[in-house]
Design an enzyme around this catalytic site. Sequence first.
Site, PDB file in Angstrom:
ATOM      1  N   SER A 153      62.257  73.470  48.709  1.00  0.00           N
ATOM      2  CA  SER A 153      62.100  72.822  49.379  1.00  0.00           C
ATOM      3  C   SER A 153      62.157  71.576  50.156  1.00  0.00           C
ATOM      4  O   SER A 153      61.667  70.539  51.274  1.00  0.00           O
ATOM      5  CB  SER A 153      60.048  71.683  48.624  1.00  0.00           C
ATOM      6  OG  SER A 153      61.215  71.145  48.268  1.00  0.00           O
ATOM      7  N   HIS A 189      58.194  78.945  51.950  1.00  0.00           N
ATOM      8  CA  HIS A 189      58.463  76.994  51.170  1.00  0.00           C
ATOM      9  C   HIS A 189      57.019  77.218  50.931  1.00  0.00           C
ATOM     10  O   HIS A 189      55.975  77.211  51.811  1.00  0.00           O
ATOM     11  CB  HIS A 189      58.618  75.966  51.863  1.00  0.00           C
ATOM     12  CG  HIS A 189      58.107  74.962  51.521  1.00  0.00           C
ATOM     13  ND1 HIS A 189      57.974  73.132  52.188  1.00  0.00           N
ATOM     14  CD2 HIS A 189      58.080  74.799  50.095  1.00  0.00           C
ATOM     15  CE1 HIS A 189      57.633  72.648  51.504  1.00  0.00           C
ATOM     16  NE2 HIS A 189      57.882  73.385  49.902  1.00  0.00           N
ATOM     17  N   GLU A 204      55.652  77.059  54.746  1.00  0.00           N
ATOM     18  CA  GLU A 204      56.095  76.520  55.930  1.00  0.00           C
ATOM     19  C   GLU A 204      57.448  78.158  56.328  1.00  0.00           C
ATOM     20  O   GLU A 204      57.896  78.456  54.654  1.00  0.00           O
ATOM     21  CB  GLU A 204      56.791  75.192  55.639  1.00  0.00           C
ATOM     22  CG  GLU A 204      56.363  74.043  55.752  1.00  0.00           C
ATOM     23  CD  GLU A 204      57.036  72.756  55.979  1.00  0.00           C
ATOM     24  OE1 GLU A 204      56.926  72.433  55.844  1.00  0.00           O
ATOM     25  OE2 GLU A 204      57.732  72.829  54.631  1.00  0.00           O
ATOM     26  N   ASN A 225      57.816  68.011  54.310  1.00  0.00           N
ATOM     27  CA  ASN A 225      58.018  66.826  52.778  1.00  0.00           C
ATOM     28  C   ASN A 225      59.024  65.666  53.838  1.00  0.00           C
ATOM     29  O   ASN A 225      58.571  64.877  53.636  1.00  0.00           O
ATOM     30  CB  ASN A 225      59.094  67.697  52.335  1.00  0.00           C
ATOM     31  CG  ASN A 225      57.769  68.141  51.188  1.00  0.00           C
ATOM     32  OD1 ASN A 225      56.893  68.008  50.984  1.00  0.00           O
ATOM     33  ND2 ASN A 225      59.133  69.230  50.589  1.00  0.00           N
TER      34      ASN A 225
END
Length: 709
Positions: free
Chosen positions: A415, A436, A448, A486
């Site tokens: 991540s 991800h 992702e 993120n």
Amino acid sequence: MSDLVQLTKNQDVAIITINNPPVNALGPGVPEAISQAITEIIQDEGVKAAVLIGAGRTFVAGADIKEFGKITSGQKARGTGLLPLLRQIEDCPKPVVIAIHGMAFGGGLELAMSGHYRVGAPGAQVGQPEVKLGIIPGAGGTQRLPRLAGVAKAVEMCAQGNPVPAREALELGILDRMIDGDLLAGAIAFARTVLEKPAPKTRERNEKLRIPEQHAAIFTAARGLARQKQRGMMAPLAAIDAVEAATRLPFDEGCEVEKKLFNDCLFSDQSKALMHVFFGEREVAKVPDIPKETPIIPVNSVGVVGAGTMGGGIAMVFANAGIPVLLKDADQPALDRGMEVIRKNYASSVKRGRFTQQFVDERLQLIKPVLSYDDFGNVDMVVEAVFEGMPLKKEVFGQLDRVCRPGTILASNTSTLSIDEIASATVRPEAVIGTHFFSPANLMRLLEIVRGKASSKEVIASCMQLSKKLSKVGVLVGNCRGFVGNRMFGPYRREAQFLVEEGANIEAVDQALYDFGMAMGPLATGDLAGLDVGWRIRKEYRHLEKPGARQPLAEDRLCEMGRYGQKTGAGWYKYDENRRAIPDPEVADLLRKWATEAGIPQRKISPQEIVDRCILALVNEGARILEEGIALRAVDIDIIYLNGYGFPAYRGGPMWYADTVGLNRVLDRISEFHRQHGELWEPATLLKRLAQEGATFAEFHQGQDVTAA
Ligand code: T1G
């Protein structure tokens, strides 16, 4: 007749075929051509009845959504413009039978309900999904559906927008007959059985409306559910009002009420945002530099390395799609724990009615726990989901490089870590990519897909296509720390922490974002994900922090106290046995103490400032991500935030929201924060550029010069 609609005859039965691929939308020219066909049928004495059917894979998936953007407020009176056609069909002196296969959605179901009879193929679905576009049925659907299916079901279908399968539609009275085998032949045969019968007009079928004593409870319950499940959305409540009008007013007056409510929704920011999302979810699947004809690597078997929370969830995702999984972990106890969690998750899915026991039994058969890489030489793809540390990931990829056959896709569920560095542990970096998943992987729709420098077009195209098969929304992103989701979430949560250090109370920060529409406030989200996750990453990347730049101070200290959030029963909040958050005065006191020690002045902070600080932090970082090419389009960022971070769909996503507010106002507000809070709020170059030009993020495309004029 036109190319869009063909009129043919089978002896005394006319056949109107709508042919407007890909989904027979009622776009320009289609309603007009159907109307022309009906006129000809009425005039043709040789014709005793008519069948209306769709060509290709489906009946009609609704009005043409692309046309809504073109409707001006001056055309409000027209509404969808479909009512006259539907009245013409309903008043046709010869029975009109609607033959449904695939989907009859929105205007498609409204068209079907204007017919005198409806027959369907077993796999057909009917529905009024308009609320998912921020509008309501606008062609009499809220008036005809309760007359066919009853008030309760009509409210549910119009307010929630979910499809109903053919079998249930038959039981409800929406369909009159199920046709196995050749639908057209069955519809023609059915038409011949009703030639002598009176052609029932749906608008005159009021028997199911005549149970007023039940109505109040139905509408109250529906409004309560809409406010809870579709919080902040205006369309579901408007749909309920429109169906309620059907129970109180004659048909035509009910349609007038529906039209007014339809227009109120159509000209709202919410519907513009939700239509942006509709087309956005289809746009993100398209990668400009990957041609449609790029060869796809079939993925019919997969290996997952790591049976922890993420690995177990990922194994379920593949099994749910019918793909056999080898699930590997380092030792038996870890493997047993992983399989136990999978079984528990499936059991609760059965309990919640999401899956049948038979489905679950079959899926569990597809997941094979293993302790070695012995059979990894036979799989098409491997997803690594081990502990988030570079040395371990490189060790695993080194082993995969040795055991997997050429052509196997080697994916990492990291991540935050660099895909290029992970790929450097192999001699085939072109086969390495990031996939991800978001926790819980078996439930969260977002995937992702992280493109490494060397990731081949075949590997990228295969993962983009695979995401659909896995019922995920796959979004391609570039390789940087935290990728898109993120990376943006960092500044968002940073501001939330700064705000509580500056005097806002914890609940107020979370409440402000919750009221803005986020699924959960930023601090409570930290407690859910585990504050220690970010703490470990911050410690690993401490050396990358800008010297002298302000850093949040609370979460590290909470973690030093062992307060990791829900998993330890305490974080920003305390948690009871049902994981319900309880404000903790001890944390509030500690915060005041830490802030005073750090010399942070305390002040009253408004909910609007809380929202602006958090949401515009997202937007500013999103703009940087766009200018760096880490995201292909602004809509990609929007789709990531809607499907992975609980951003309200009716606001369209952070970048669309900024466009709706206006980039000049956004820039002014960010510049204000820049003056007040320093370099962390330096406005992104792209934002300055677009604001100067009066342009929007939605209009920005990669390759465009981003430097300010
Ligand atoms: N209008 C215009 N384009 C549409 C469309 C529509 N209604 N439906 C699909 N498309 C395009 C889509 O953008 C894509 O284009 C291609 O068709 C294939 O779709 C009067 C006011 C039917 C379940 O909300 O839910 O009627 O990307 O990739 O996965 O009261 O499409 O290839 O260029 O989604 O098989 C109500 C919307 C309209 C249904 C098929 N109807 N469509 O899913 O294919 S409002 C809807 C869907 C209305 C009335 C009101 C899905 C689908 P491209 P796809 P799919």
